[in-house]
Structures are given as C-alpha cells and as structure tokens.
Design an enzyme around this catalytic site. Sequence first.
Site, PDB file in Angstrom:
ATOM      1  N   SER A   1       0.833  -1.205   0.000  1.00 22.94           N
ATOM      2  CA  SER A   1       0.000   0.000   0.000  1.00 22.94           C
ATOM      3  C   SER A   1       0.870   1.257   0.000  1.00 22.94           C
ATOM      4  O   SER A   1       1.957   1.277  -0.570  1.00 22.94           O
ATOM      5  CB  SER A   1      -0.970  -0.046   1.181  1.00 22.94           C
ATOM      6  OG  SER A   1      -0.288  -0.194   2.407  1.00 22.94           O
TER       7      SER A   1
ATOM      8  N   ASP B   1       2.780  12.561   8.638  1.00 19.57           N
ATOM      9  CA  ASP B   1       1.383  12.887   8.941  1.00 19.57           C
ATOM     10  C   ASP B   1       0.798  11.966  10.006  1.00 19.57           C
ATOM     11  O   ASP B   1      -0.414  11.876  10.150  1.00 19.57           O
ATOM     12  CB  ASP B   1       0.539  12.773   7.668  1.00 19.57           C
ATOM     13  CG  ASP B   1       0.691  11.402   6.993  1.00 19.57           C
ATOM     14  OD1 ASP B   1       1.386  10.525   7.565  1.00 19.57           O
ATOM     15  OD2 ASP B   1       0.125  11.204   5.905  1.00 19.57           O
TER      16      ASP B   1
ATOM     17  N   HIS C   1       2.554   8.036   7.455  1.00 17.39           N
ATOM     18  CA  HIS C   1       3.595   7.819   6.456  1.00 17.39           C
ATOM     19  C   HIS C   1       4.948   8.310   6.974  1.00 17.39           C
ATOM     20  O   HIS C   1       5.016   9.234   7.784  1.00 17.39           O
ATOM     21  CB  HIS C   1       3.205   8.510   5.144  1.00 17.39           C
ATOM     22  CG  HIS C   1       1.906   8.027   4.610  1.00 17.39           C
ATOM     23  ND1 HIS C   1       0.735   8.753   4.725  1.00 17.39           N
ATOM     24  CD2 HIS C   1       1.573   6.851   4.009  1.00 17.39           C
ATOM     25  CE1 HIS C   1      -0.265   8.067   4.183  1.00 17.39           C
ATOM     26  NE2 HIS C   1       0.224   6.905   3.753  1.00 17.39           N
TER      27      HIS C   1
END
Length: 253
Positions: A14, A184, A187
């Site tokens: 992902s 954030d 990530h």
Amino acid sequence: MVGPSRPQFVLFGSSIVQYSYYEGWGATLSHVYARKADIILRGYAAWNSRRALEVLDTIFPKDAKEQPSLVIVYLGGNDSTIPNPNGIGPHVPLDEYKENMRKIATHVKNLSDKTRTIFLTTPPINEEQILNNIVEGQVERTNEACRIYAEACMEVCGEMNIKGIDLWSAIQKIDNWQDVCFIDGIHLTNVGSKIVSKEILDVLKEANWEPSLYWKAMASEFGEDSPYDVVQPDGKTTFNMSNLIFPDNDQWD
C-alpha cells in the site's frame, strides 16, 4: 526491457510502498542496488490485503519469463482501521487478514525456487498527528490496532517460514519516534524510512540464501577494471567505483 538482465526486487503493498520513493526506503534500495538489481515498485495507496489478492496473478504471473529474486510485501495498516458500519472502507478482520497474507506468501514462494520473500509489518502510528482520524465518533486508526496486526503478520511469517520485519517494534526503539518518524502520523519521514532500509538490509545480509541478495555479495554490472576509470592521485593507476555508494558505504553495512 533494457539489458543486461538483472535480479528483480519487487516492492508490493500500500502507500508505505508507493511513497517509498519520496526520499524513502524504496529510493534507498534503488541507490544501494543501483548496479546490482532492479527495484520494481508496485505500491498502491489505501489498498488492503483483499484488494492486493485481487491483482496478485496480474502483478506476479506464474508463467512470467523472469521471476523476481525478492518480493518485499507491506500490507496491514489499512486492514487494521476500524470497520465502517456501512460495510465499506479498507478494514479487514484479523483472521481474514492473516489468511490473505498466507495466500500472498504461498503465491510468491511458488513463483520459483529462487524467489525470496520478506514481509514488513505495519509500523506504529502517531494518533495525535493524524488529521480527520475520527469517523462517526470513533478513532479510525489506533496504534494498538497496528500492534495487533503487526503481531499477526509476524505469526504468519513464522508459520510460512519466511522472513518478517517487525516495524512496529523497530521504530519505537528510536527516541521521540512519534515526533521524528512520521510526516502525517502514518507515512514515514526520512528518519522512519532509514529504519526500514536498515532493517531490510540487515535481513538480506544475515539470510542464508543462495545466491546471496546482500548488496556487497552481488556482482556490480560492468564492474571490471577499465583504463577509463577515475585516475588516482599518483597519475598512474585508476580507481574502480563500481562498488562505491556515494556518499557513504558504511551506513548500509
């Protein structure tokens, strides 16, 4: 395809994979293996293990002319989000997640006798840093859920006899990890990615694989000495740079 043919390392998963070329761990692997292997990015932001299974045969066809030497898989962060009452969204129940990872491991292991696998667990998160982390009054992502899915991933690695890297634990060994490892809250910053890079390279160095996939054990493409190499200060000899990583080899030993 350009030649000569090189070993292929595929990064699959992902957003932790998709964004890994943004000064991240994927970019580091490409740098370290620049003349030794092709690093192939197959990352898809927001994907879970269900969606990954849907495309597994397309990304890793069993009849491909060349099979990867290494597949690094990261899935779990999105699976571990809270379930949506409307039945949509990325959440995957824990038992299904484990079964999906087993299926992915089996598929990759069966590609060829020389294909190796490394699973990365979901890293921790900084809940306070995540914007819009509330859905219908509930926290959507929690560090505790990440821990549970990370442990499940490592359990599957043990069952399937494949290499696993527990990023949830590794990142939390860093001082002030909540503040320095995330862009954030989810990530990874350069600091977080450097941990991932080092963990992967440590596994590749220590793995008893034949042939070795550790960068120092692999031949450099066009690595032979040449009279066109950089001239040494003595003016009479040249320096072969084929195994030199700029600016510093030592940090990846």
